[in-house]
Write an enzyme that holds these catalytic residues in place. Sequence first.
Site, short mmCIF file in Angstrom:
data_model
loop_
_atom_site.label_atom_id
_atom_site.label_comp_id
_atom_site.label_asym_id
_atom_site.label_seq_id
_atom_site.Cartn_x
_atom_site.Cartn_y
_atom_site.Cartn_z
N ILE A 181 -10.48 -3.24 6.55
CA ILE A 181 -10.65 -4.58 7.16
C ILE A 181 -11.44 -4.38 8.45
O ILE A 181 -10.95 -3.80 9.41
CB ILE A 181 -9.31 -5.27 7.47
CG1 ILE A 181 -8.54 -5.53 6.17
CG2 ILE A 181 -9.57 -6.59 8.21
CD1 ILE A 181 -7.26 -6.33 6.35
N ASP A 182 -12.68 -4.84 8.46
CA ASP A 182 -13.48 -4.79 9.67
C ASP A 182 -13.42 -6.17 10.31
O ASP A 182 -13.82 -7.15 9.68
CB ASP A 182 -14.93 -4.39 9.37
CG ASP A 182 -15.70 -4.30 10.66
OD1 ASP A 182 -15.38 -3.43 11.47
OD2 ASP A 182 -16.59 -5.14 10.88
N ASP A 217 -17.33 1.38 10.90
CA ASP A 217 -17.84 0.06 11.30
C ASP A 217 -19.32 -0.09 10.94
O ASP A 217 -19.83 -1.20 10.83
CB ASP A 217 -17.73 -0.14 12.82
CG ASP A 217 -16.30 -0.07 13.35
OD1 ASP A 217 -15.41 -0.59 12.69
OD2 ASP A 217 -16.10 0.52 14.43
N GLU A 267 -10.72 4.32 8.34
CA GLU A 267 -10.21 4.01 9.67
C GLU A 267 -8.75 4.36 9.88
O GLU A 267 -8.37 4.82 10.95
CB GLU A 267 -10.43 2.51 9.99
CG GLU A 267 -9.89 2.16 11.36
CD GLU A 267 -10.43 0.87 11.93
OE1 GLU A 267 -10.94 0.04 11.16
OE2 GLU A 267 -10.32 0.71 13.15
N ASP A 283 -14.15 0.96 5.84
CA ASP A 283 -13.30 0.18 6.72
C ASP A 283 -12.59 -0.86 5.84
O ASP A 283 -13.24 -1.78 5.32
CB ASP A 283 -14.11 -0.51 7.82
CG ASP A 283 -13.19 -1.01 8.91
OD1 ASP A 283 -11.98 -1.20 8.64
OD2 ASP A 283 -13.66 -1.22 10.04
N THR A 298 -10.33 -6.80 12.36
CA THR A 298 -8.88 -7.00 12.20
C THR A 298 -8.36 -8.10 13.13
O THR A 298 -7.47 -8.87 12.76
CB THR A 298 -8.13 -5.68 12.46
OG1 THR A 298 -8.59 -4.72 11.51
CG2 THR A 298 -6.63 -5.84 12.30
P1 2AM Z 1 -12.16 -3.24 13.56
O1 2AM Z 1 -11.81 -4.65 13.48
O2 2AM Z 1 -12.22 -2.55 12.25
O3 2AM Z 1 -11.28 -2.49 14.55
C1 2AM Z 1 -15.47 -6.00 17.15
O4 2AM Z 1 -16.54 -6.40 17.93
C2 2AM Z 1 -15.94 -4.89 16.24
O5 2AM Z 1 -15.78 -3.63 16.89
C3 2AM Z 1 -15.17 -4.78 14.96
O6 2AM Z 1 -16.03 -4.32 13.96
C4 2AM Z 1 -14.09 -3.77 15.26
O7 2AM Z 1 -13.65 -3.09 14.13
C5 2AM Z 1 -14.83 -2.84 16.19
N1 2AM Z 1 -13.98 -2.22 17.19
C6 2AM Z 1 -12.99 -2.81 17.87
N2 2AM Z 1 -12.42 -1.94 18.75
C7 2AM Z 1 -13.08 -0.77 18.60
C8 2AM Z 1 -12.97 0.53 19.21
N3 2AM Z 1 -12.06 0.77 20.15
N4 2AM Z 1 -13.79 1.50 18.77
C9 2AM Z 1 -14.70 1.27 17.81
N5 2AM Z 1 -14.88 0.06 17.20
C10 2AM Z 1 -14.07 -0.95 17.59
CA CA Z 2 -10.81 -1.82 10.55
#
Ligand code: 2AM
Ligand code: CA
Length: 266
Positions: A91-92, A216, A71, A89, A94
Amino acid sequence: MDARAKDDIYNQAIKWIREAGDLIRESIGEPLMIDTKSNPNDLVTQMDKNTEKFFVERIKQKYPSHSLISEEGFGDSLQNMDGTVWIIDPIDGTMNFVHQKRNFAISIGIYKNGVGEIGLIYDVMDDILYTAKRDEGAYKNGEKLPLLENKQLKESIFALNSFWTCENNKVNHKKMQDLVRRVRGTRSYGSAALEFAYLAEGMLDGYVTMKLSPWDIAAGVILVNEVGGKTTKADGKPLDFLQDNTILSSNANIHEEVYRNYIELK
Ligand code: 2AM
Ligand code: CA
């Protein structure tokens, strides 16, 4: 993938994911350095970057022929899925990491020539590791997860998030509202990787979201496959691991019913 090579990579990946989790837990109380990316709600911390570097350095050293999609940009930029590709990822979830200091995961999917071979999702704060190898089942902390039950839509719980209400999402809102009314309940956990893991565990029966990146979904798709579930784009089309996707992941017996009757992408 050759069975011995696969076992070696699997054991190594588990060792690294646990080590990375230990480092995150040790510093969970320390002040965070937080930035935003594409918009004010798109957060990234120094911990996301450090954890990603932790994996990139180790993978490049031990497996120089492998490629890496991740990411925060320390991986490779790939045109295809040839060879062994780690999709990470660090940290999924965040936003959960920043606001709640829990409900986030490290997610690692390992693919060979585009086929998902190994999926690992580590719920760091609860110390729960979900693992899967292709055709060998999915496990939660070493215990095999049973195949998903054939539930009907009216007795299903679906994970959804508010992305589908955004104006730039070209989804038919009326049909999504019908889906929300049809299912027994909805949940939103804020970490796609954990949402896939909960689906594999049978806590959820479906997951629909309008935009996820390869990191993700890479591990979660493998886990859900191993318990008999199905994952496609939200309209039933095949996933593309080199791009963002809409997602419908569910119990196999309701999958087609959902994308045919409730999801219309304009
Ligand atoms: P992340 O925390 O690694 O950014 C939230 O419902 C989920 O969607 C999390 O897994 C988050 O991953 C992801 N996510 C958040 N914003 C996003 C974006 N703009 N595009 C793709 N995935 C997203
Ligand atoms: Ca992430």
